[in-house]
Every structure is written in C-alpha cells, then in structure tokens.
Design a protein around this motif. Structure first.
Motif, PDB file in Angstrom:
ATOM      1  N   ALA A 300     -32.727  13.459   3.081  1.00 27.34           N
ATOM      2  CA  ALA A 300     -32.427  13.057   4.403  1.00 27.34           C
ATOM      3  C   ALA A 300     -33.372  12.278   5.005  1.00 27.34           C
ATOM      4  O   ALA A 300     -33.010  11.511   6.108  1.00 27.34           O
ATOM      5  CB  ALA A 300     -32.296  14.434   5.053  1.00 27.34           C
ATOM      6  N   VAL A 301     -34.776  12.477   4.891  1.00 29.90           N
ATOM      7  CA  VAL A 301     -35.934  11.854   5.411  1.00 29.90           C
ATOM      8  C   VAL A 301     -35.652  10.327   4.911  1.00 29.90           C
ATOM      9  O   VAL A 301     -36.127   9.446   5.627  1.00 29.90           O
ATOM     10  CB  VAL A 301     -37.242  12.520   5.173  1.00 29.90           C
ATOM     11  CG1 VAL A 301     -38.408  11.355   5.543  1.00 29.90           C
ATOM     12  CG2 VAL A 301     -37.370  13.655   6.000  1.00 29.90           C
ATOM     13  N   GLU A 302     -35.612  10.136   3.823  1.00 34.20           N
ATOM     14  CA  GLU A 302     -35.531   8.752   3.105  1.00 34.20           C
ATOM     15  C   GLU A 302     -34.390   7.963   3.806  1.00 34.20           C
ATOM     16  O   GLU A 302     -34.294   6.853   4.250  1.00 34.20           O
ATOM     17  CB  GLU A 302     -35.182   8.844   1.554  1.00 34.20           C
ATOM     18  CG  GLU A 302     -36.523   9.218   0.990  1.00 34.20           C
ATOM     19  CD  GLU A 302     -37.560   8.325   0.776  1.00 34.20           C
ATOM     20  OE1 GLU A 302     -37.407   7.372   1.634  1.00 34.20           O
ATOM     21  OE2 GLU A 302     -38.567   8.797   0.206  1.00 34.20           O
ATOM     22  N   ALA A 303     -33.335   8.526   4.063  1.00 33.76           N
ATOM     23  CA  ALA A 303     -32.125   7.964   4.650  1.00 33.76           C
ATOM     24  C   ALA A 303     -32.396   7.626   6.009  1.00 33.76           C
ATOM     25  O   ALA A 303     -32.171   6.434   6.688  1.00 33.76           O
ATOM     26  CB  ALA A 303     -30.690   8.945   4.679  1.00 33.76           C
ATOM     27  N   ALA A 304     -32.986   8.584   6.610  1.00 32.54           N
ATOM     28  CA  ALA A 304     -33.384   8.306   8.083  1.00 32.54           C
ATOM     29  C   ALA A 304     -34.452   7.247   8.400  1.00 32.54           C
ATOM     30  O   ALA A 304     -34.213   6.315   9.146  1.00 32.54           O
ATOM     31  CB  ALA A 304     -33.899   9.822   8.611  1.00 32.54           C
ATOM     32  N   TRP A 305     -35.180   7.049   7.427  1.00 33.42           N
ATOM     33  CA  TRP A 305     -36.265   5.958   7.446  1.00 33.42           C
ATOM     34  C   TRP A 305     -35.742   4.864   7.036  1.00 33.42           C
ATOM     35  O   TRP A 305     -36.009   3.888   7.759  1.00 33.42           O
ATOM     36  CB  TRP A 305     -37.509   6.331   6.324  1.00 33.42           C
ATOM     37  CG  TRP A 305     -38.388   5.109   6.113  1.00 33.42           C
ATOM     38  CD1 TRP A 305     -38.573   4.786   4.939  1.00 33.42           C
ATOM     39  CD2 TRP A 305     -39.064   4.637   7.040  1.00 33.42           C
ATOM     40  NE1 TRP A 305     -39.627   3.638   4.873  1.00 33.42           N
ATOM     41  CE2 TRP A 305     -40.025   3.612   6.433  1.00 33.42           C
ATOM     42  CE3 TRP A 305     -39.205   4.610   8.617  1.00 33.42           C
ATOM     43  CZ2 TRP A 305     -40.810   2.878   7.060  1.00 33.42           C
ATOM     44  CZ3 TRP A 305     -40.181   3.771   9.033  1.00 33.42           C
ATOM     45  CH2 TRP A 305     -40.790   3.003   8.377  1.00 33.42           C
ATOM     46  N   SER A 306     -34.679   4.850   6.277  1.00 33.04           N
ATOM     47  CA  SER A 306     -33.871   3.436   5.989  1.00 33.04           C
ATOM     48  C   SER A 306     -33.181   2.977   7.300  1.00 33.04           C
ATOM     49  O   SER A 306     -33.430   1.634   7.489  1.00 33.04           O
ATOM     50  CB  SER A 306     -32.866   3.626   4.856  1.00 33.04           C
ATOM     51  OG  SER A 306     -32.198   2.431   4.583  1.00 33.04           O
ATOM     52  N   PHE A 307     -32.653   3.754   8.076  1.00 35.22           N
ATOM     53  CA  PHE A 307     -31.808   3.359   9.299  1.00 35.22           C
ATOM     54  C   PHE A 307     -32.803   2.949  10.520  1.00 35.22           C
ATOM     55  O   PHE A 307     -32.991   1.825  10.975  1.00 35.22           O
ATOM     56  CB  PHE A 307     -31.146   4.729   9.857  1.00 35.22           C
ATOM     57  CG  PHE A 307     -30.602   4.203  11.241  1.00 35.22           C
ATOM     58  CD1 PHE A 307     -29.405   3.354  11.236  1.00 35.22           C
ATOM     59  CD2 PHE A 307     -30.690   5.133  12.313  1.00 35.22           C
ATOM     60  CE1 PHE A 307     -28.950   2.829  12.555  1.00 35.22           C
ATOM     61  CE2 PHE A 307     -30.418   4.816  13.589  1.00 35.22           C
ATOM     62  CZ  PHE A 307     -29.344   3.744  13.726  1.00 35.22           C
TER      63      PHE A 307
END
Length: 436
Positions: A300-307
């Motif tokens: 979830a952190v990785e997806a958030a960081w991508s955005f």
C-alpha cells in the motif's frame, strides 16, 4: 516509469481498471478523484496513527476539453455511487472563497446533525470544477488560506461574527477536489501562498484524455460490492491506521527520498512538496482501509508513493512551464484591447470610434459586455448635435474613483474638466521569476 498500473491498489484500483474501457478519462485522474471522494467519506471514523485525518486533497490540471477532467470526476462518481453516493449527494459543496464562510459551512453541517442517531457528522466534500474563478475571490480574504491549511491538518478552526458570536469546528472533516488548466495554474496559484504552505496540502496531477470513444458510448460500472463492504467497515467504529514493520521502514526511506529531492530544487518548487511524506501515509491509509484492515502494508505504501511521486513530477512541470511562459508575449484580453484603444484616443471615444480599430475582435455587443466588467471605464449616452440617437461614449478613468453609471443626455463635455489619462494597467505576475 510511473503509470496507473504502478499506483492502483485494492478493490478501488480494480474497479477503476474495469471501468476504463468505457471512459475517455485519464485513469490517473479517475484515481485522484476517487481518492479524494472516498477519503472524505471515511474521514469521520478513520485516522492515522498520530490521530491525523486521512483526507486526500487532489487537483486535476488539464487543458480544456482534451484534459477530460469532468470525465475523470464523473467516472469516479459513477464507480463510488453505490457505496458513498449518499455522502457525495448530501455533502457536496462549492464556491467557498472566504475563511468565515468555510467555518460557517462546516459548523452548519455539524449543527444539522446535532442529536442525530449516529452522532454529529461534519463531513464535507468541497468540489471546485472551476477552481480558477474561486481562487480569484479567495485572494480578497486574508483568513482563507490559514483556515484551509488548518482544516487539512484536522485542527480547530473558528470565526467570530456579530450575529452568531463564536463559531468553531473542533475537528474539521473537509474533503477537497478541484479542476484547473495549466495556464490558469500559472496565473492564479501565487508564489506567496505556495511558500506559506497553502498548496503543499494538495496533490495536483496532470491529466489528458485516454482515448476517443463513439458518441453513443455509455459508462459501464463494474461490480463495486467490495468497496461498499469496505465503506461499511470503515464507519462501524473508530479505525486507527498503523504501519506494519516493513511498511514503516519503507516509509522512512521515502521520507529521505523526498527531502533529498527538495534539497535539489529551488525553494518555491520545494515548498509544494513539503508534506509529500505525509501524503504517502494518508493515501496508503485510505488504500488499506479499502481492504478492511487497520494495518498499512508495504504494498500500500508503494502504491501511494507511486501516486504522490507522479504528483510531484506534475507540480515540477506546472511550475516550470508557468515560469517559461512568463517570458512569452501574453495574449491581449478584451479589457486590455479596450484600454489600449481608449488611451490612443486620448482617454475618451464614441462607440463607433472605439469599434473601428477593434473590428474583427469585438462587436458592439461584446464591447458593451466587456466594459460592464471594467472598473476603470465608464460609459454614458451623449447627444452630439447631429441627427439620430445619442452616441454611446466611453472614458478611461481612475479605478479608485467611484464609477458613474447614470445616463447623461445633452451633456456638453467641453464645459467639463478633463481628467488626467491614467497609464493603462497591465497585470504582470512575476510569481516564477528567477525560479529556473
């Protein structure tokens, strides 16, 4: 390379991916709008570990028509309609352009739910699809930017009025989503507000249409029962979103990456990114809540960081493009053209004399409409002695003087005192001068 594939996560990401074949919107724009809407809807019960709100404020920046900003919001609303449609319908607001009106709106929502079975509910979704027009008005209120920032922080805001006394909101629950064109961004997003922190609470994303579909295309909304179940879970009781050990370690790495990037940038650009790490935390918390868990995973952190990193790149482009355009010759507005011709005519001219050099640019109706919105031009009717109807006169005046709107008939301008001709006022923004 940052794409929607790298940032989509959970049932919300799956639903958007399934809906995209029948939408012309940019999937990242739909993602941004969905995060804003859904985070505001669950903000009543969901908090981060440090008791901060999880609201995610987003801005879609795209050219008129081809940016498909409205399509993005419409697609997001259709996807979320079966889960948070009631919230969107009842709590949607727009046009709030002053600090006192912001407090009054949020306090009013709390007052309306006083004594309700579910308790006080002050959630609000501020949707500004014509954000530039609101930004122009917000400049007139010195309190708005401070209260707006404080609302994102989830801290108390208040305002005192003669009629109602002290109005206060102890824990603002404000969602925000807006649309703007890149050109308007450079014109209305001021450097002083950016340096003061007003815009680092926002996640702007550049958008453009994903495809062209037939005129008879209809949106197909996928199964969103998982999102509806997650929404019910989020509102059942208070939820505190905490990092797993791996997620916390990755979050610390991202914080260091953000600060390293900020150190490389000019101060103005860096000011937009000061809260990027917390933005990652909030987005990751919302994504984890869609999976009905209070533990924030590393994925979830990785997806958030991508955005968030996509938003950071969007801000860099918006600000740099605005700075580069400062050196370009600006297109003259109708108001500027009227001022220029009046100045050449000695500050005063008949309608026919004014329209002659504006032929092909403004007609009589457009001239009248333009002048009605100008504080530094007055108009009246004057009988010139020749047969026929009175002439319509226009005069360039000092904008500080009261504007005369009365119709004057048989007025002899030769007996009046001529006013000095002011210099034509040109609004020049040096917001981004010296940035690059």
């Amino acid at each position: 390379m940052t794409t929607f594939e790298t940032m989509k996560y959970g049932p919300l990401g799956d639903a958007i991916e399934a809906a995209m074949p029948t939408s012309e919107a940019d999937p990242i724009g739909v993602w941004a709008a969905s995060l804003s809407l859904y985070s505001a809807a669950i903000s009543r019960r969901v908090r981060t570990e440090d008791r901060r709100p999880v609201v995610v404020w987003t801005v879609l920046a795209g050219r008129s028509a081809i940016g498909r900003k409205g399509y993005a919001l419409g697609t997001a609303t259709a996807i979320l309609g079966r889960s948070i449609g009631g919230f969107i319908h009842s709590r949607r607001r727009s046009g709030v352009a002053s600090g006192p009106s912001l407090v009054d709106m949020l306090a009013g929502l709390e007052l309306d739910t006083m004594g309700a079975e579910g308790g006080i509910d002050g959630r609000c979704m501020l949707l500004e699809e014509e954000w530039a027009s609101v930004l122009k008005t917000q400049r007139k209120c010195s309190k708005f930017s401070t209260m707006f920032r404080t609302a994102w922080d989830g801290k108390p805001i208040s305002n005192r009025t003669k009629k109602d006394g002290l109005q206060s909101v102890a824990q603002p629950l404000l969602g925000f989503h807006a649309h703007i064109t890149p050109g308007e961004w450079g014109k209305y997003v001021s450097s002083s507000e950016a340096l003061g922190g007003s815009y680092n609470r926002l996640l702007p994303v550049l958008v453009e249409r994903s495809k062209m579909l037939p005129y008879n295309n209809r949106w197909e909304v996928p199964d969103t029962s998982a999102i509806r179940d997650a929404y019910d879970w989020a509102l059942e009781e208070d939820r505190v979103m905490r990092f797993s050990v791996e997620a916390g370690e990755r979050f610390d790495e991202i914080r260091a990456l953000v600060e390293d990037r900020m150190a490389e940038l000019p101060e103005l650009l860096a000011s937009y990114m000061e809260r990027s790490a917390e933005q990652v935390q909030r987005v990751a918390a919302v994504l984890s809540a869609t999976e009905m868990t209070e533990e924030i995973s590393r994925d979830a952190v990785e997806a958030a960081w991508s955005f968030v990193s996509f938003s950071m790149a969007s801000v860099e482009k918006l600000v740099k493009d605005a700075a580069n355009n400062e050196g370009a010759k600006p297109m003259k507005t109708p108001e500027d053209m009227v001022r220029e011709v009046l100045a050449r005519c000695g500050g005063k001219a008949k309608s026919s004399d004014l329209l002659r050099p504006l032929w092909g640019k403004l007609n009589a109706a457009a001239l009248k409409e333009t002048v009605e919105g100008m504080d530094d031009v007055r108009t009246w009717s004057e009988k010139t002695g020749s047969p026929g109807a009175p002439s319509i006169m226009y005069e360039l005046i000092d904008a500080e003087e009261p504007q005369i709107k009365a119709q004057v008939i048989n007025f002899d301008h030769r007996k009046s005192k001529e006013k000095p001709i002011p210099e034509p006022r040109v609004a020049v923004s040096n917001i981004f001068e010296g940035l690059i």
